[in-house]
Enzyme design. Structure first.
Site, mmCIF file in Angstrom:
data_model
loop_
_atom_site.group_PDB
_atom_site.id
_atom_site.type_symbol
_atom_site.label_atom_id
_atom_site.label_comp_id
_atom_site.label_asym_id
_atom_site.label_seq_id
_atom_site.Cartn_x
_atom_site.Cartn_y
_atom_site.Cartn_z
ATOM 1 N N TYR A 139 1.253 -1.019 0.009
ATOM 2 C CA TYR A 139 -0.317 -0.003 -0.355
ATOM 3 C C TYR A 139 0.785 1.280 0.113
ATOM 4 O O TYR A 139 1.016 2.031 -0.668
ATOM 5 C CB TYR A 139 -0.940 -0.131 1.207
ATOM 6 N N GLU A 163 -11.210 5.307 5.716
ATOM 7 C CA GLU A 163 -10.469 5.788 6.980
ATOM 8 C C GLU A 163 -11.497 6.089 8.064
ATOM 9 O O GLU A 163 -11.007 5.785 8.914
ATOM 10 C CB GLU A 163 -10.074 7.062 6.365
ATOM 11 N N TRP A 170 -4.808 -0.340 10.123
ATOM 12 C CA TRP A 170 -4.319 0.193 9.063
ATOM 13 C C TRP A 170 -4.358 -0.835 8.288
ATOM 14 O O TRP A 170 -5.196 -1.348 7.377
ATOM 15 C CB TRP A 170 -3.655 1.141 8.136
#
Length: 197
Positions: A26, A48, A56
Site C-alpha cells: 500500500y 478511513e 490500517w
C-alpha cells in the site's frame, strides 16, 4: 525519533512500511498518490472512517470484501440500501461489523449525491475535498514530526459535517488527505517522497 527505514531490499521507506506485506505494498503503490473520481474518493473516505480505532492493516486485509459488499463503492447503490441490506452487512464477518460505521457509509453516500452539481450542489465530492489542499505539503523528517490533523483537515471536517456527512473528524480527514495525495505523507528521505502527483 524515527526517520525512513532501509528495508531488506535496500529501499528507504516510512517506518510503518519497513517489512514486506500488505502495508508495504500500500505504501509503495497507493499512499499519497492522487485519486480521481467520486467512487474512488468515496471508497477512501469510507475506509478511513472504518479504520477509526483499528489498525490500517486490518482494513487493507478486508478491503476486497469491503469493495464486494459495498458494490464497488458505487455511491448511488449504497445510498439506496435498505434495512435488509444493512442487516446483511452487519452479519458479514469479512468486513468490520460496526452498525454506526455501516450507517455512516449510507448517510455519506446520500450526502455525496447532494454534492453533485446536477442535483444542485456546487461541486462533487472530489472537487470539494481537493478544495482544502494546503499551499504546501508538510515535509516531516521523522515519525514524531508527523501531524495527526491540520487546519485544512479541520476545515474540511467542518464543511463535510455541515453538508450532512458523519465519521469525518479532523484526524480522519487528515488521513484521507494523505491517502489520496492532497498532501505528500511520506517522510523526507522515503523513496516515495514527491511521487504522488
Amino acid at each position: 525519533m524515527s526517520g525512513p527505514v532501509i528495508g531488506e531490499d535496500g529501499v528507504a521507506r516510512c517506518p510503518w512500511a519497513a517489512a514486506p506485506g500488505v502495508m508495504r505494498e500500500y505504501h509503495d503503490t497507493e499512499w499519497g498518490v492522487r485519486v480521481r473520481g467520486e467512487s474512488a474518493v468515496f471508497e477512501r473516505l469510507t475506509l478511513e472512517a472504518f479504520q477509526s480505532g483499528l489498525s490500517w492493516s486490518t482494513i487493507l486485509n478486508k478491503r476486497p470484501a469491503f469493495r464486494e459488499v459495498f458494490d464497488g463503492f458505487d455511491v448511488d447503490k449504497i445510498a439506496a440500501y435498505d434495512d435488509t441490506k444493512r442487516e446483511s452487512l452487519l452479519a458479514d464477518a469479512r468486513i468490520v461489523r460496526n452498525r454506526l460505521k455501516i450507517n455512516a457509509t449510507i448517510t455519506n453516500a446520500r450526502a455525496t449525491i447532494e454534492l453533485r452539481p446536477e442535483v444542485g450542489g456546487e461541486a462533487g465530492l472530489e472537487e470539494l475535498v481537493w478544495s482544502f489542499r494546503p499551499e504546501r505539503s508538510p515535509a516531516p523528517e521523522s515519525s514524531d514530526q508527523v501531524q495527526a490533523t491540520s487546519k485544512e483537515s479541520t476545515a474540511l471536517s467542518k464543511e463535510l459535517k455541515r453538508r450532512g456527512f458523519v465519521f469525518v473528524g479532523p484526524t480522519t480527514m487528515h488521513a484521507l488527505m494523505e491517502a489520496i495525495g492532497i498532501v505528500d505523507p511520506h517522510l523526507a528521505g522515503c523513496h516515495r517522497r514527491g511521487s504522488g502527483q
